[in-house]
Design an enzyme around this catalytic site. Structure first.
Site, PDB file in Angstrom:
ATOM      1  N   CYS A   9       3.940  21.080  48.028  1.00  0.00           N
ATOM      2  CA  CYS A   9       5.111  20.872  47.172  1.00  0.00           C
ATOM      3  C   CYS A   9       6.294  21.550  47.844  1.00  0.00           C
ATOM      4  O   CYS A   9       6.259  21.787  49.059  1.00  0.00           O
ATOM      5  CB  CYS A   9       4.869  21.388  45.752  1.00  0.00           C
ATOM      6  SG  CYS A   9       4.520  23.152  45.637  1.00  0.00           S
ATOM      7  N   ARG A  15       3.420  23.659  41.727  1.00  0.00           N
ATOM      8  CA  ARG A  15       2.548  22.480  41.708  1.00  0.00           C
ATOM      9  C   ARG A  15       1.381  22.546  42.684  1.00  0.00           C
ATOM     10  O   ARG A  15       0.230  22.298  42.300  1.00  0.00           O
ATOM     11  CB  ARG A  15       3.385  21.212  41.989  1.00  0.00           C
ATOM     12  CG  ARG A  15       4.357  20.878  40.880  1.00  0.00           C
ATOM     13  CD  ARG A  15       5.387  19.863  41.333  1.00  0.00           C
ATOM     14  NE  ARG A  15       6.315  20.431  42.311  1.00  0.00           N
ATOM     15  CZ  ARG A  15       7.276  19.777  42.928  1.00  0.00           C
ATOM     16  NH1 ARG A  15       7.429  18.489  42.687  1.00  0.00           N
ATOM     17  NH2 ARG A  15       8.087  20.378  43.769  1.00  0.00           N
ATOM     18  N   ASP A 122       9.025  18.422  39.514  1.00  0.00           N
ATOM     19  CA  ASP A 122       9.173  19.858  39.776  1.00  0.00           C
ATOM     20  C   ASP A 122       9.360  20.585  38.448  1.00  0.00           C
ATOM     21  O   ASP A 122      10.347  20.343  37.749  1.00  0.00           O
ATOM     22  CB  ASP A 122      10.400  20.042  40.678  1.00  0.00           C
ATOM     23  CG  ASP A 122      10.616  21.485  41.060  1.00  0.00           C
ATOM     24  OD1 ASP A 122       9.978  22.377  40.465  1.00  0.00           O
ATOM     25  OD2 ASP A 122      11.440  21.734  41.951  1.00  0.00           O
TER      26      ASP A 122
END
Ligand code: 4NP
Length: 149
Positions: A9, A15, A122
């Site tokens: 990520c 994440r 995000d």
């Protein structure tokens, strides 16, 4: 030889640590090795975001021992599959690929669900709901991946 998978990520604190912890829990560690990294280097050496640690723990997964690192072009040599959480990460990873073999290793994680171009959003600036949503998306994709591996 074990299959090596890298989850990527931007920050490697929200994440991709979740993706690493979730997939690790679903596979045989002798056969599948999972790691994670970020395309940005803002939190190097730091543990995952407390909200990611918390949602993982709620689901029986401890990711608190992970430490943030930056994606490196050498990761193409170390990993068989590289899964990007969003299209921006995907582009940043591909920019380091030097051949077709490298390029072919990179996919969007949610492609595992049969969708095209879908992103794990995000959650960094979100509240806890964002993390619940991200966990569910990554969990579903990792179920699909684990079934294929
Ligand atoms: P991640 O989330 O890419 O899922 O780890 C982020 C974490 C930190 C930042 C951005 C995204 N940041 O800008 O510091």
């Amino acid at each position: 030889m074990a299959t090596k998978i890298l989850m990527v990520c931007l920050g490697n604190i929200c994440r991709s640590p979740l993706a690493q912890g979730i997939l690790e829990k679903k596979v045989d560690p002798k056969k599948i090795i999972v790691d994670s990294a970020g395309t940005g280097g803002y939190h190097l050496g730091k543990p995952p975001d407390p909200r990611s640690i918390s949602i993982a723990l709620k689901n029986g997964i401890d990711i608190s021992g992970q430490r943030c690192r930056k994606f490196s072009p050498q990761d193409f040599d170390r990993f068989d599959h590289i899964y990007a959480m969003d299209r921006s990460n995907f582009r940043n990873i591909i920019a380091h690929a030097t051949n077709k073999t490298d390029k072919a290793k990179v996919r969007l994680l949610l492609d595992a669900l049969g969708s095209k171009n879908q992103e794990v959003p995000d959650p960094y600036y979100d509240d806890n709901d964002g993390f619940e949503k991200v966990f569910a998306l990554i969990n579903a994709a990792c179920d699909a991946l684990a079934a294929k591996l």
